[in-house]
Design an enzyme around this catalytic site. Structure first.
Site, short mmCIF file in Angstrom:
data_model
loop_
_atom_site.label_atom_id
_atom_site.label_comp_id
_atom_site.label_asym_id
_atom_site.label_seq_id
_atom_site.Cartn_x
_atom_site.Cartn_y
_atom_site.Cartn_z
N VAL A 12 0.84 -1.21 0.00
CA VAL A 12 0.00 0.00 0.00
C VAL A 12 0.88 1.26 0.00
O VAL A 12 0.67 2.17 -0.78
CB VAL A 12 -0.92 0.05 1.25
CG1 VAL A 12 -1.87 1.25 1.17
CG2 VAL A 12 -1.70 -1.22 1.40
N TYR A 125 -2.22 -11.28 15.10
CA TYR A 125 -2.25 -10.09 14.25
C TYR A 125 -3.50 -9.27 14.57
O TYR A 125 -3.44 -8.04 14.71
CB TYR A 125 -2.28 -10.53 12.79
CG TYR A 125 -2.33 -9.41 11.78
CD1 TYR A 125 -3.54 -9.04 11.20
CD2 TYR A 125 -1.17 -8.75 11.40
CE1 TYR A 125 -3.60 -8.01 10.27
CE2 TYR A 125 -1.21 -7.73 10.45
CZ TYR A 125 -2.43 -7.39 9.89
OH TYR A 125 -2.48 -6.36 8.96
#
Ligand code: GFB
Length: 301
Positions: A12, A125
């Site tokens: 990204v 996560y």
């Protein structure tokens, strides 16, 4: 007005425009607090887009939950602390739709992040990212900032990690199809292809976040997704067609499918950016595959 992107060479981060200074791993080890603070103080940014994270696909998260938790908690705490010390005005941090509860009423909305435990495959996560959501809110409360988090769905595109073992599904499958085609082998695919996902092209995520900085002043998170569900099996069919793979496909059905689906409600995003547009999955996969074939073997894998 200095603007920086952490994870600047990543999936990204690399898609933000030249008005952003891209910070990569060689510029700052974000797992080290003192180094992160000294780099941020030197750059004195007004805007920080925090796109850096230790990420991996389903099977990688199942193997190393503690690494994913500890590394991401350290990175996120260091970036938030360094942003405060450097006087950052706007910090935008990245969560993910995979952090939502596994058992939850669909579609996913921003209010549901903490309403139940995440899918077991992604525990470390998911909780690290949920703690960042809490940290941004408590920072806003105590210091009067108006920082916010975005919650993208599964992101894909160029500059991804194409590791066949640890990558996310799209880059891993592109690499696996490439290997099977080049070596004339059977294509072995984990799971049974029944899981449903929403995929968003990385370039679209960057464009949307760039516009949110100008148009969004609230501090609650914003889901960024196409809200278009597609099965892993359909994704594979498109990749196989685009890469002209003619060989056999074998599904390794003993391997986990992970979360069955994570359909998201994007009405909040559409209320902020009514004209938001997305790259279609066929076009996005075509561009990603062309980039992979043109840059192989010099890709992250
Ligand atoms: O991208 P992925 O690993 O992540 O997708 P999740 C997993 C889905 O793709 C499962 C199927 O249904 C797998 O069975 N799949 C098929 C494959 N072939 C492959 C392959 O070669 N590699 C992989 N990885 N999957 C992640 C979270 O969940 O979502 C991460 O674990 C992250 O933390 C990401 O947040 C956005 O969507 O299942």
């Amino acid at each position: 007005m200095a603007k920086i992107v952490t994870g600047g060479n990543g999936l990204v981060g690399s898609q933000f425009g030249s008005q952003y200074q891209k910070l990569g791993r060689n510029d700052a080890d974000l797992t080290q607090k003192d180094e992160t603070i000294s780099v941020f103080k030197a750059l004195a940014p007004d805007v920080v887009i925090h796109a850096a994270a230790e990420v991996g696909g389903l099977y990688s998260n199942m193997k190393w939950p503690d690494d994913y938790f500890i590394q991401n908690v350290n990175i996120n705490n260091n970036v938030i602390k360094a942003s405060r010390v450097a006087g950052v005005k706007k910090l935008v941090a990245f969560l993910s739709t995979c952090i939502f509860p596994d058992v939850v009423e669909y579609p996913l909305t921003e209010q549901k992040i903490h309403s139940g435990p995440p899918h077991s495959s992604n525990y470390g996560y998911a909780y690290a990212k949920r703690m960042m959501d809490v940290a941004i809110q408590t920072h806003n409360q105590q210091y009067g900032t108006n920082w916010f988090c975005v919650i993208p769905t599964n992101i894909y595109g160029v500059n991804d990690n194409f590791s066949v073992a640890d990558g996310h599904v799209i880059p891993a499958l592109i690499h696996k199809v490439f290997q099977a085609r080049e070596n004339k082998e059977v294509l072995k695919v984990p799971g049974n292809g029944s899981a449903l996902r929403e995929f968003i092209f990385a370039r679209d995520v960057a464009a949307i976040v760039d516009r949110l900085i100008e148009n969004y002043t609230d501090t609650t998170p914003v889901i960024i997704s196409t809200s278009h569900e597609i099965s892993i099996k359909e994704i594979l069919e498109i990749i196989v067609e685009l890469m002209n793979y003619k060989g056999k496909i074998e599904w390794l059905t003993e391997m986990s499918n992970g979360q069955h689906r994570k359909p998201s409600d994007t009405s909040k995003l559409k209320s902020i950016l009514p004209d938001v547009k997305f790259t279609g999955i066929y076009e996005g996969l075509k561009e990603t595959i062309q980039w992979f074939e043109a840059n192989y073997p010099g890709v992250r894998k």
